[in-house]
Write an enzyme that holds these catalytic residues in place. Structure first.
Site, mmCIF file in Angstrom:
data_model
loop_
_atom_site.group_PDB
_atom_site.id
_atom_site.type_symbol
_atom_site.label_atom_id
_atom_site.label_comp_id
_atom_site.label_asym_id
_atom_site.label_seq_id
_atom_site.Cartn_x
_atom_site.Cartn_y
_atom_site.Cartn_z
ATOM 1 N N CYS A 196 0.863 -1.189 0.000
ATOM 2 C CA CYS A 196 0.000 0.000 0.000
ATOM 3 C C CYS A 196 0.901 1.241 0.000
ATOM 4 C CB CYS A 196 -0.862 0.044 1.257
ATOM 5 S SG CYS A 196 -1.854 -1.416 1.560
ATOM 6 N N HIS A 200 0.937 4.803 -2.057
ATOM 7 C CA HIS A 200 0.285 5.919 -1.360
ATOM 8 C C HIS A 200 1.185 6.676 -0.379
ATOM 9 C CE1 HIS A 200 -3.387 4.835 -3.333
ATOM 10 N NE2 HIS A 200 -3.215 3.588 -2.963
ATOM 11 N N ARG A 244 -12.424 -1.245 -1.030
ATOM 12 C CA ARG A 244 -11.300 -0.608 -1.723
ATOM 13 C C ARG A 244 -9.995 -1.342 -1.419
ATOM 14 N NH1 ARG A 244 -9.124 0.289 -5.213
ATOM 15 N NH2 ARG A 244 -8.157 2.125 -6.102
ATOM 16 N N CYS A 248 -7.431 -2.874 -4.193
ATOM 17 C CA CYS A 248 -5.983 -2.591 -4.253
ATOM 18 C C CYS A 248 -5.198 -3.898 -4.258
ATOM 19 C CB CYS A 248 -5.552 -1.744 -3.065
ATOM 20 S SG CYS A 248 -5.960 -0.020 -3.251
#
Lengths: 287, 105
Positions: A196, A200, A244, A248
């Site tokens: 992640c 991000h 979500r 991902c």
């Protein structure tokens, strides 16, 4: 005697306040500070609350498009349905509110939270699902549909409320759950070997095909979201944060985890805590 | 004499057949071998899942393998099973590599 009484009363009051407001773990607070400072340094022109606009805060053109869509949000009717569902009594006469404490507009920011009795993280969507079962209603889906509508309504009325996830100081189990969520966030997974954080934290603002990557800070402030992508596929466009997460994971070719189970609940716990201090911006549109 | 000649001919024919057979021919492409391979791949998949690092397409590969197997293509099926097993093992390695994953700031 009066003096003694006053001392005892004061001590009792102070004691109860300490129980009511658990103190944030110093380890977690250090993480939050480091996390938020990283983004503040990287995007010095953005205020803390600007981060809740994600990719739209990083491009004026995109922001204009976003503002235009949000003038007449395409999800208004579904959010209204969520409100109706929230207020509609169950067969036993009770409503969802009976499962929660505090005013409706404060419910969104009460979650995710640590439940010391069960030793588990509780999420808003998870508690809504449990509330239905507890009141004899049938189960509903955990990622979209009715659950997302209700959650969207609660997110909308919580606009302006400040996120404040607490990992109680000295609670080893709570810290372990937080750390499990942290590891889930930073560990590379799937065939593409991406975490992640790679997208991000390392690359917000950069493009990945036609999309701009959003910063991890502030992502949680507007969920559930209505996504154009989800509206094109099967469904009505709404999805929870855990839907979500699953998306991902699939994109990096990892097998998604089951929603409302420990892995994603812990991830939500960590992910939300990192945005402590940001305001809920209400349900929003995303690409 | 006839018997000796016949036996020699049979032995020669069989050995010639074996000689001309493709080198890629795997004498083990049998249904039993397929079933054993699937079992092994599923065990690795289960281990990867328990570590939380299962890759997305392992299940799809095993389904494709099953289709090929049912269509009689055992060799093709085995290739997909092997692919699934490799991904499951790589997922386990990833879990080890990421044991200490954390922020870099």
């Amino acid at each position: 005697m009066k003096k003694l009484l006053t001392i005892f009363t004061t001590a009792a009051l102070l004691g109860s306040t300490m129980v009511m407001a658990a103190q944030q773990s110093s380890v977690v607070q250090a993480d939050i500070d480091a996390f938020q400072n990283y983004f503040k340094k990287r995007f010095p022109n953005l205020s803390l609350n600007d981060f809740s606009k994600g990719p739209y805060a990083m491009s004026e053109d995109k922001k204009l498009q976003f503002d235009a869509i949000m003038e007449f949000p395409p999800f208004e009717d579904l959010r209204d349905k969520g409100e109706a569902l929230w207020k509609k009594p169950f067969k036993n006469g009770k409503t969802y509110s009976s499962c929660f404490s505090g005013a409706d507009k404060t419910i969104r920011t009460q979650f995710p939270r640590w439940n010391a009795k069960t030793g588990k993280v509780e999420t808003l969507e998870g508690e809504i699902l449990k509330c239905r079962v507890k009141n004899g209603e049938r189960k509903i889906g955990s990622g979209k549909g009715k659950l997302a509508w209700i959650s969207a309504y609660l997110t909308t009325i919580a606009k302006g409320q400040v996120i404040n996830v607490i990992v109680p100081e000295g609670d080893e189990k709570a810290l372990a759950a937080y750390n499990a969520g942290k590891k889930e966030f930073y560990a590379k997974r799937g065939q593409l070997n991406l975490s992640c954080a790679n997208c991000h934290i390392d690359s917000p603002g950069q493009r990945i095909r036609g999309n701009t990557l959003s910063p991890a800070l502030g992502q949680i402030t507007h969920f559930p979201v209505w996504r154009g992508k989800w509206a094109k596929k099967k469904g009505d466009g709404f999805g929870t944060i855990q839907r979500r997460y699953g998306g991902c994971n699939k994109q990096v070719r990892a097998k998604p985890r089951k929603r409302q189970r420990d892995a994603y609940n812990n991830l939500e716990f960590f992910h939300t805590a990192m945005s402590n201090g940001l305001e809920i911006s209400g349900t929003e549109y995303r690409e | 004499m006839k018997k000796v000649l016949f036996t020699t001919l049979v032995v020669f024919a069989l050995s010639a057949q074996a000689e001309f057979m493709s080198k890629e021919h795997n004498w083990n492409n049998t249904p039993d071998q397929y079933k054993a391979a699937v079992k092994a791949a599923k065990a690795e998949q289960k281990l990867a899942r328990s570590l939380g690092f299962e890759w997305r397409d392992i299940g799809k590969f095993l389904k494709t393998a099953n289709k090929k197997y049912k269509a009689g293509d055992v060799k093709g099926a085995l290739k997909w099973v092997e692919k699934a097993k490799t991904q499951a093992i790589l997922g386990q390695r990833q879990a080890k590599d990421q044991a200490n994953a954390g922020p870099r700031f």
